[in-house]
Design a protein around this motif. Structure first.
Motif, PDB file in Angstrom:
ATOM      1  N   GLY A 159       0.793  -1.224   0.000  1.00 46.44           N
ATOM      2  CA  GLY A 159       0.000   0.000   0.000  1.00 46.44           C
ATOM      3  C   GLY A 159       0.817   1.262   0.000  1.00 46.44           C
ATOM      4  N   ILE A 160       2.117   1.153   0.198  1.00 40.74           N
ATOM      5  CA  ILE A 160       3.096   2.236   0.074  1.00 40.74           C
ATOM      6  C   ILE A 160       2.910   3.342   1.101  1.00 40.74           C
ATOM      7  CG2 ILE A 160       3.913   4.106  -1.424  1.00 40.74           C
ATOM      8  CD1 ILE A 160       3.606   2.254  -3.796  1.00 40.74           C
ATOM      9  N   TRP A 166      -8.192   7.270   4.063  1.00 41.76           N
ATOM     10  CA  TRP A 166      -8.145   6.089   3.216  1.00 41.76           C
ATOM     11  C   TRP A 166      -7.996   6.422   1.733  1.00 41.76           C
ATOM     12  CZ3 TRP A 166     -11.236   4.131  -0.715  1.00 41.76           C
ATOM     13  CH2 TRP A 166     -10.989   2.805  -1.080  1.00 41.76           C
ATOM     14  N   GLU A 167      -8.822   7.312   1.212  1.00 39.73           N
ATOM     15  CA  GLU A 167      -8.762   7.588  -0.223  1.00 39.73           C
ATOM     16  C   GLU A 167      -7.458   8.277  -0.612  1.00 39.73           C
ATOM     17  OE1 GLU A 167     -11.250  10.149  -3.500  1.00 39.73           O
ATOM     18  OE2 GLU A 167     -12.416   8.844  -2.152  1.00 39.73           O
ATOM     19  N   ALA A 168      -6.970   9.155   0.244  1.00 39.73           N
ATOM     20  CA  ALA A 168      -5.684   9.796  -0.038  1.00 39.73           C
ATOM     21  C   ALA A 168      -4.563   8.760  -0.047  1.00 39.73           C
ATOM     22  CB  ALA A 168      -5.401  10.877   1.003  1.00 39.73           C
ATOM     23  N   ALA A 169      -4.633   7.795   0.856  1.00 38.79           N
ATOM     24  CA  ALA A 169      -3.623   6.740   0.889  1.00 38.79           C
ATOM     25  C   ALA A 169      -3.712   5.859  -0.354  1.00 38.79           C
ATOM     26  CB  ALA A 169      -3.802   5.894   2.150  1.00 38.79           C
ATOM     27  N   LEU A 170      -4.933   5.561  -0.795  1.00 39.85           N
ATOM     28  CA  LEU A 170      -5.104   4.771  -2.012  1.00 39.85           C
ATOM     29  C   LEU A 170      -4.526   5.510  -3.216  1.00 39.85           C
ATOM     30  CD1 LEU A 170      -6.305   2.349  -3.555  1.00 39.85           C
ATOM     31  CD2 LEU A 170      -8.454   3.637  -3.712  1.00 39.85           C
ATOM     32  N   GLN A 175      -0.157   5.850  -7.250  1.00 43.01           N
ATOM     33  CA  GLN A 175       0.842   6.689  -7.923  1.00 43.01           C
ATOM     34  C   GLN A 175       2.231   6.070  -7.837  1.00 43.01           C
ATOM     35  OE1 GLN A 175       0.373  10.453  -5.952  1.00 43.01           O
ATOM     36  NE2 GLN A 175      -1.269  11.145  -7.314  1.00 43.01           N
ATOM     37  N   GLY A 176       2.462   5.283  -6.779  1.00 39.79           N
ATOM     38  CA  GLY A 176       3.749   4.629  -6.604  1.00 39.79           C
ATOM     39  C   GLY A 176       4.765   5.510  -5.906  1.00 39.79           C
ATOM     40  N   ASP A 177       5.836   4.882  -5.474  1.00 38.63           N
ATOM     41  CA  ASP A 177       6.910   5.575  -4.783  1.00 38.63           C
ATOM     42  C   ASP A 177       8.237   5.039  -5.318  1.00 38.63           C
ATOM     43  OD1 ASP A 177       8.748   6.715  -3.104  1.00 38.63           O
ATOM     44  OD2 ASP A 177       7.993   5.787  -1.258  1.00 38.63           O
ATOM     45  N   PRO A 178       8.966   5.843  -6.101  1.00 36.82           N
ATOM     46  CA  PRO A 178      10.234   5.360  -6.683  1.00 36.82           C
ATOM     47  C   PRO A 178      11.207   4.814  -5.638  1.00 36.82           C
ATOM     48  CG  PRO A 178       9.585   7.441  -7.685  1.00 36.82           C
ATOM     49  CD  PRO A 178       8.637   7.207  -6.543  1.00 36.82           C
TER      50      PRO A 178
END
Length: 390
Positions: A159-160, A166-170, A175-178
């Motif tokens: 879930g990064i 919740w929606e902001a976390a989704l 979007q991903g995290d390099p």
């Protein structure tokens, strides 16, 4: 509603070998495996056999060059988690749990619902743990502690994001995290079901909960192709054909009616459309996680989820057709109505986005029948527009 035209023809049906009453279940995470286990525990037949999982768990885990994918602490933690969750929960790779002449079973879930369930469980474990939730399911909490410790050791997180909302976390997760795009990654959200169907410890995988990229996992079979975010479609589809029983979380009761027939040659009295919807009184588990409805999400988030689950969508479409075709065989053999009381409106609403399922060469729903089901979907969709143009 009546079943739509375009249903699959009756399909061949495997049955339990004479004298055998056990199914070797393969558990893909977040598909309802615990509900299945508890339900069958109260039934005289069939029973679940997990000896193949114990054996697979002992074969999984540490390999000599795994430290080329991660730090020694991360590699050891990931190997231990893989071993334990495969052995105890049968959360293994499908290729690792095949038994010659066995009767194998699996549950598949619609891709949007599956990704949101997996993400929500991760989000709850990261941000919303309470004493009540922990005490309600101590084994589950201990498994989460193991996995969370591995996340911190490896620097990648299911879930990064640790955003509380919740929606902001989704949104952040999609979007991903390099910084977390490492060779060994913990529970990426991409095509989890297809990964479970196609991974193999012999080719360097660590099981369902991890992806080992770049072929550095150290496959025990001398081949180390590694994992990918989006597994090959044809390989995932072919894996479905290796399971004698295939159920859908989205049609759980109907799936269990099929299993009863395959095991016993007969149907429980509740498996009929005579009295309306089929209900077998399944136990439900949410592990203290709020169930989220995909229909309430913004269009751009749904599009991102669909990008993450491209192969899973193809797997679900085939799984649904296999289930419907096998149910049709049961209807023909028993004279019992099963398909008529599927909630077709609900099924369409929750799976209308799956490519090629409700439109295309093998569509379930011809244009002549699209109107009634389309009216049940309040937001409209690309598929509805396509029906209007046809």
């Amino acid at each position: 509603p009546i079943p739509p035209r375009g249903l699959p023809a009756a399909l061949p049906l495997a049955v339990f070998a004479k004298g055998s009453q056990t199914m070797r279940f393969f558990h893909i995470i977040k598909t309802g495996g615990e509900s299945l286990e508890l339900y069958l525990a109260g039934q005289p037949s069939p029973k679940l056999n997990y000896s193949h999982c114990r054996a697979a768990g002992m074969r999984s885990g540490w390999r000599t060059n795994l430290t080329s994918a991660a730090s020694p602490v991360c590699a050891i933690a990931a190997a231990a988690v893989s071993c334990v969750l495969c052995a105890l929960n049968c959360e293994c790779c499908a290729a690792d749990v095949r038994v010659p002449n066995g009767f194998h079973g699996i549950l598949i879930r619609s891709p949007r619902a599956h990704l949101l369930s997996l993400f929500s469980h991760c989000h709850t474990a990261h941000t919303r743990n309470t004493w009540r939730r922990m005490l309600n399911d101590v084994p589950q909490y201990l498994a989460e502690v193991m996995l969370r410790s591995t996340e911190w050791s490896c620097g990648t997180f299911c879930g990064i994001s640790f955003e509380a909302e919740w929606e902001a976390a989704l949104r952040a997760a999609l979007q991903g995290d390099p910084a977390q795009e490492r060779t060994l990654r913990v529970l990426p959200l991409h095509d989890t079901q297809s990964h479970s169907l196609t991974c193999s410890t012999a080719s360097g995988s660590l099981g369902q909960h991890f992806r080992v990229f770049d072929g550095v996992g150290g496959g025990g079979g001398g081949v180390s192709s590694g994992d990918v975010l989006h597994p090959p479609v044809e390989q995932a589809l072919a894996a479905l054909d290796t399971f004698e029983w295939l159920g859908l979380t989205d049609l759980f009761d109907h799936s269990l009616c099929l299993l009863h027939y395959q095991a016993n040659g007969s149907l429980p009295s509740a498996c009929t459309c005579v009295n309306g919807a089929i209900s077998l009184g399944l136990p439900r588990f949410n592990h203290g996680v709020i169930q989220r409805d995909p229909s309430g999400l913004p269009t751009e988030l749904l599009a991102r989820i669909d990008e993450y689950t491209q192969t899973d969508a193809r797997v679900f479409a085939k799984a649904l057709r296999l289930l419907l075709g096998r149910l049709r065989t049961v209807e023909e053999r028993t004279g019992t109505s099963l398909l008529a009381c599927i909630d077709w409106h609900k099924l369409y609403r929750t799976t209308h986005y799956v490519p090629g399922l409700w439109a295309g060469p093998d569509e379930l729903l011809p244009a002549a029948l699209s109107g009634d089901l389309r009216s049940e979907h309040p937001k409209g969709n690309v598929l509805s527009n396509r029906f209007e143009r046809r």
